[in-house]
Every structure is written in C-alpha cells, then in structure tokens.
Design an enzyme around this catalytic site. Structure first.
Site, PDB file in Angstrom:
ATOM      1  N   GLU A 101       0.881  -1.310  -0.028  1.00  0.00           N
ATOM      2  CA  GLU A 101       0.000   0.085  -0.116  1.00  0.00           C
ATOM      3  C   GLU A 101       0.869   1.230  -0.076  1.00  0.00           C
ATOM      4  O   GLU A 101       1.859   1.341   0.792  1.00  0.00           O
ATOM      5  CB  GLU A 101      -0.821   0.116   1.273  1.00  0.00           C
ATOM      6  CG  GLU A 101      -1.641   1.171   1.434  1.00  0.00           C
ATOM      7  CD  GLU A 101      -2.414   1.072   2.973  1.00  0.00           C
ATOM      8  OE1 GLU A 101      -2.539  -0.105   3.376  1.00  0.00           O
ATOM      9  OE2 GLU A 101      -2.955   1.938   3.401  1.00  0.00           O
ATOM     10  N   ASP A 104       0.541   4.864   0.425  1.00  0.00           N
ATOM     11  CA  ASP A 104      -0.518   6.015   0.963  1.00  0.00           C
ATOM     12  C   ASP A 104       0.049   7.395   0.576  1.00  0.00           C
ATOM     13  O   ASP A 104       0.781   8.065   1.257  1.00  0.00           O
ATOM     14  CB  ASP A 104      -0.538   5.972   2.533  1.00  0.00           C
ATOM     15  CG  ASP A 104      -1.424   4.671   3.131  1.00  0.00           C
ATOM     16  OD1 ASP A 104      -2.311   4.242   2.132  1.00  0.00           O
ATOM     17  OD2 ASP A 104      -1.358   4.286   4.058  1.00  0.00           O
ATOM     18  N   GLU A 151      -3.304  10.833   3.516  1.00  0.00           N
ATOM     19  CA  GLU A 151      -4.057  10.457   4.506  1.00  0.00           C
ATOM     20  C   GLU A 151      -4.069  11.843   5.445  1.00  0.00           C
ATOM     21  O   GLU A 151      -3.150  12.364   5.790  1.00  0.00           O
ATOM     22  CB  GLU A 151      -3.704   9.475   5.534  1.00  0.00           C
ATOM     23  CG  GLU A 151      -3.531   8.009   4.619  1.00  0.00           C
ATOM     24  CD  GLU A 151      -3.434   6.905   5.858  1.00  0.00           C
ATOM     25  OE1 GLU A 151      -4.307   6.254   6.172  1.00  0.00           O
ATOM     26  OE2 GLU A 151      -2.407   6.560   5.942  1.00  0.00           O
ATOM     27  N   HIS A 210       3.953   1.336   2.458  1.00  0.00           N
ATOM     28  CA  HIS A 210       3.619  -0.022   3.590  1.00  0.00           C
ATOM     29  C   HIS A 210       4.237  -1.141   2.711  1.00  0.00           C
ATOM     30  O   HIS A 210       3.598  -1.021   1.242  1.00  0.00           O
ATOM     31  CB  HIS A 210       2.506  -0.204   4.181  1.00  0.00           C
ATOM     32  CG  HIS A 210       1.958   0.587   4.923  1.00  0.00           C
ATOM     33  ND1 HIS A 210       1.685   0.571   6.266  1.00  0.00           N
ATOM     34  CD2 HIS A 210       1.128   2.017   4.760  1.00  0.00           C
ATOM     35  CE1 HIS A 210       0.975   1.532   6.645  1.00  0.00           C
ATOM     36  NE2 HIS A 210       0.711   2.589   5.767  1.00  0.00           N
TER      37      HIS A 210
END
Ligand SMILES: *[C@@H]1O[C@H](CO)[C@@H](O)[C@H](O)[C@H]1NC(C)=O
Ligand SMILES: *[C@@H]1O[C@H](CO)[C@@H](O)[C@H](O)[C@H]1NC(C)=O
Length: 439
Positions: A220, A222, A225, A236
C-alpha cells in the site's frame, strides 16, 4: 480420455438487477493527455441480497443465518447490487472532480464514508506503475475535522478485481471487488470471490461492520491521508507482491494476532510534518493553508524507486516539504530507506518497513502495478489519533505527538453525528514524468 476428475466448488458471487451500475465519470491526465476514467464503490458498501428477491444476506453487521449458514451456501444465495452513487453513498463527480460526503441519509440506510477505485473501463481498474513517476492531485480538506481521513492511495489489487484468479467472483472490478491493503483487513465481506461469513464477529462499536476469519493483504502506498489538521504520506510493503488472503492470526492485529505478525508492514514509514517536529506547516492559516484547496505533488524518484519527495502548490506558489526537526534525527524532507531507519530509531518504533523489504519491495509492488483508491473514513479502532493527535494517548515519547487534535476527538459516534456534513473533494489528477505535472 480417462482419469482426471475435477471437484468444482462453485460459490458464484453474482450481481443483482435492482439498480443499474452506472459509474460516476472522472477525467484525469496521463502524461498530459486527458483520459476518460470512471470510479466504482467498493463491494463492502454494496447491498447484498438473495438472487431475485430483496431479502438481505447481510444486515447491519451480521450475515443472515438462513441465507449464509456457511460461506459456500452464502455465495450461491447472494448477489452484489448496483449503486445509487449520490443517493446512497454521497458520491458525486463532475469533470475532473470527485466529492465524497461523510454521512448520507438514503431512503433505506444511513451510509458512512466510502471507498472508490479508478477504472479504465467499465470492468477494469486503471493500473499505475509509480516507479520514476510523479502523481499530482488537488484536494480540498477544509471540511474535514479531527477524526476524519480523506485518503488517496495505491494498493496491489488485481486489475479485474480478482475474476481471473478466482472464477467464483463474477462481479469483479465493475462492482468494486478485490480490495487488499497492508493492514490485511478482515472486515471485508468477500475475499477471493467467497463470502467471509464463516466465523464472522460483529464489531461491538460499529453497527455496520464485523470481522471474518480471513483477511486480504497487499502493499500500500498512502500518498495521502489527511484532514484539515494533519497529514501523512506513508509507504507500506508486504513480503508477497500482489493480493494474498490470510487467515486468523496470520492477518496480524485484525485477525486477533500480534500487530507485527502478518506478512505486511502495518506501520509503514510515514512522513507527517507535525510528528516530525514542524507544527506550523500544515493546517488552517498555516504555511500550507488547509482552508483552501491545495495541490499535492508526490515524486517517486528512481526506477525502481529509491526516494519519495513531496511538494505542495498553493496560490501559484510551490511549497517544498518541511524538514524534520527532531533531536537525534538528521534533517530529512523526503522518504528513503535511510530516513525510515533513522526515524524508527529516533522514535523507538518497530522498523517493520525495512524488515519486510523497504524500498526494494516497494519498487516491486509498483512494477506489478497498483490501483488508485479514493476514500473518506472514520476510525472505529483508535479514533484516527495515530494521524492527528497524541498516540498512544498517554505517551510523552517523541513520535507520539502527531497532530493538534485532542485525544478525546475522533470518536465515531461523535463525528458521525456532529460532523455528518463533512466532505472531501479530489480533483485534477495528473500522472507523468518527474516535474511534468505541476509547473
Ligand atoms: C517549518 O517549515 C517551514 C517551511 O519549510 C520553515 O520555514 C520553518 O522553519 C519550519 N519550522 C520548524 C520548527 O522546523
Ligand atoms: C517487530 O516486527 C517484527 C516483524 O516485522 C516482529 O517479528 C517483531 O516481533 C516486532 N517486535 C515488536 C517488539 O513488536
């Protein structure tokens, strides 16, 4: 010809015919050319009912005992329904802009948040390879208070939503199937085309959600956020490249096991300006002023990627990312393996990012290709305090202070009633070579 028998277990996750599935259209720019995309809402948000009737297979946070005594029967009985995007989910698009409303009171239900995926055609997700590229978008977070998270990110879902690898899944990307992320979520109602109904436990503090015995893991990225008070960019990684089902404790914390017990890195390697010592950078009236829309530029330098750089553009001015300002930590304003190791050491955090392969693994997940996710959510586990407040709440350690929100903020029951009218608007998505999308 003799001798080979196949045992065919047909679960058949099909689709209903009550509401036609008309995806909101969304244009974006790929290396300068306008591309006609569309978005679909994740299958978890969709009504699932029996074929041909309107009887619920899943209601509130429970599977029907009659229709879903076991996953195989459930899969045969139940279909996923088309979505009324604005009426049910509060999702609207116009040209290159997509708006997600937080709480929507529909005729049949009250919807909280949403998670959407960018499609390249009606039934195929758009796949991106971020190695050596730049991804830019404009976001309006002015209407996102403490406790909410407007997230824009990439995960290694299958382009077809899993129909190729799991023929039981007949719904596919058109109906938003195949989700995975680095938390190995177990709250998914369908994984690998099969209902996650066996061993389902309703969540005590969430009337819409529960957890099954399986989870769905994948890397993932990101990119975003954020709310108006805090923001983080966080890669991640997972040991495997691509969506993989886990079971029970092997799903980590979500499966009732150890937080670091899955094949993925749940913490990631985050860059949050406040957490890294700059409390005047991101927020209402601050250097990047969250009262106004802001253009967010993320550069994935190197192919395969070795560094992630961030810039903001506001009022025609390019604002470079803030530098770290933490005692004992060298100055960084970008993410790299070196930054991650140093940051984890300075904060005393588990370096599970490097343990699961760091940037080497991140580059591989980019090469495999990722799907763009646009979402808005609140946090029934820890009230989003990990993003915008002090967490752990009683900690005085460096790294625990992540944002200006009070430790009592972000309680879902509060934000869903008091901040129901919140929303996030994403627009003007651009993808291309480094320095090509924002100047
Ligand atoms: C925060 O970032 C701004 C912009 O980069 C900078 O001018 C300021 O000195 C930083 N503050 C701290 C405490 O590092
Ligand atoms: C840190 O993470 C690794 C896996 O990445 C795990 O094996 C280890 O137990 C964790 N340590 C702590 C203290 O949680």
């Amino acid at each position: 010809m003799l001798g080979i028998g196949f045992v065919c277990i047909v679960y058949s996750l099909g689709v209903g015919t009550n509401t036609a599935e008309n995806h909101p259209k969304l244009t974006w720019k790929n290396s300068g050319s306008t591309t006609n995309g569309e978005v679909t809402v994740d299958s978890n948000w969709r009504w699932t009912h029996t074929k041909g009737t309107t009887k619920n297979c899943y209601d509130g946070n429970l599977w029907s005992k009659d229709l879903c005594p076991d996953a195989a029967t459930c899969g045969k009985n139940c279909v996923l329904e088309g979505a009324d995007y604005s009426g049910t989910y509060g999702v609207t698009s116009s040209g290159d802009a997509l708006t997600l409303k937080f709480v929507t009171h529909g005729s049949y239900s009250t919807n909280v948040g949403s998670r959407l995926y960018l499609l390249k055609d009606e039934k195929t997700y758009q796949i991106f390879n971020l190695n050596g590229k730049e991804f830019t978008f404009t976001v309006d977070v002015s209407n996102l208070p403490c406790g909410l998270n407007g997230a824009l990110y990439f995960v290694n879902m299958d382009a077809d939503g899993g129909t190729g690898r799991y023929p039981d899944n007949q719904a596919g990307a058109k109906y938003g199937t195949g989700y995975c992320d680095a938390q190995c979520p177990t709250d998914l109602k369908f994984i690998n085309g099969i209902p996650n109904s066996d061993g389902w436990k309703p969540q005590s503090n969430d009337k819409n959600s529960g957890n099954g015995k399986y989870g769905s893991c994948c890397s993932e990225m990101d990119i975003w956020e954020a709310n108006s008070l805090a923001t983080a960019v966080t890669p991640h990684v997972c040991d495997q490249v691509g969506q993989t089902r886990c079971e029970g404790r092997a799903c980590g914390e979500n499966g009732g096991g150890d937080r670091f017990g899955s094949s993925c890195d749940p913490d990631g390697c985050d860059f949050n300006s406040w957490r890294l010592g700059n409390k005047t950078f991101w927020g209402p009236g601050l250097i990047v002023d969250t009262k106004k829309p802001v253009t967010v530029v993320t550069q994935f330098v190197g192919s395969p990627v070795t560094e992630i750089k961030r810039k903001y553009v506001q009022g025609g001015k390019v604002i470079e990312n803030s530098y770290t300002n933490i005692e004992g930590l060298d100055k960084f304003n970008s993410i790299s393996d070196k930054f991650c190791t140093a940051q984890k050491k300075a904060f005393g955090d588990n370096d599970s990012f490097i343990k699961h392969g760091g940037f080497r693994q991140l580059g591989q997940s980019f090469t495999k290709g990722q799907v763009l996710v646009l979402s808005l959510w609140d946090d029934h586990t820890v009230n989003m305090l990990w993003l915008d407040s002090v967490y752990p709440t009683n900690s005085k350690k460096p790294g625990a202070d992540r944002g200006p929100c009070p430790t009592s903020s972000g309680v879902p029951a509060d934000v869903e009633s008091k901040n129901a009218g919140s929303s996030v608007k994403y627009s003007d998505i651009r993808f291309g070579s480094i320095d090509s999308t924002y100047k």
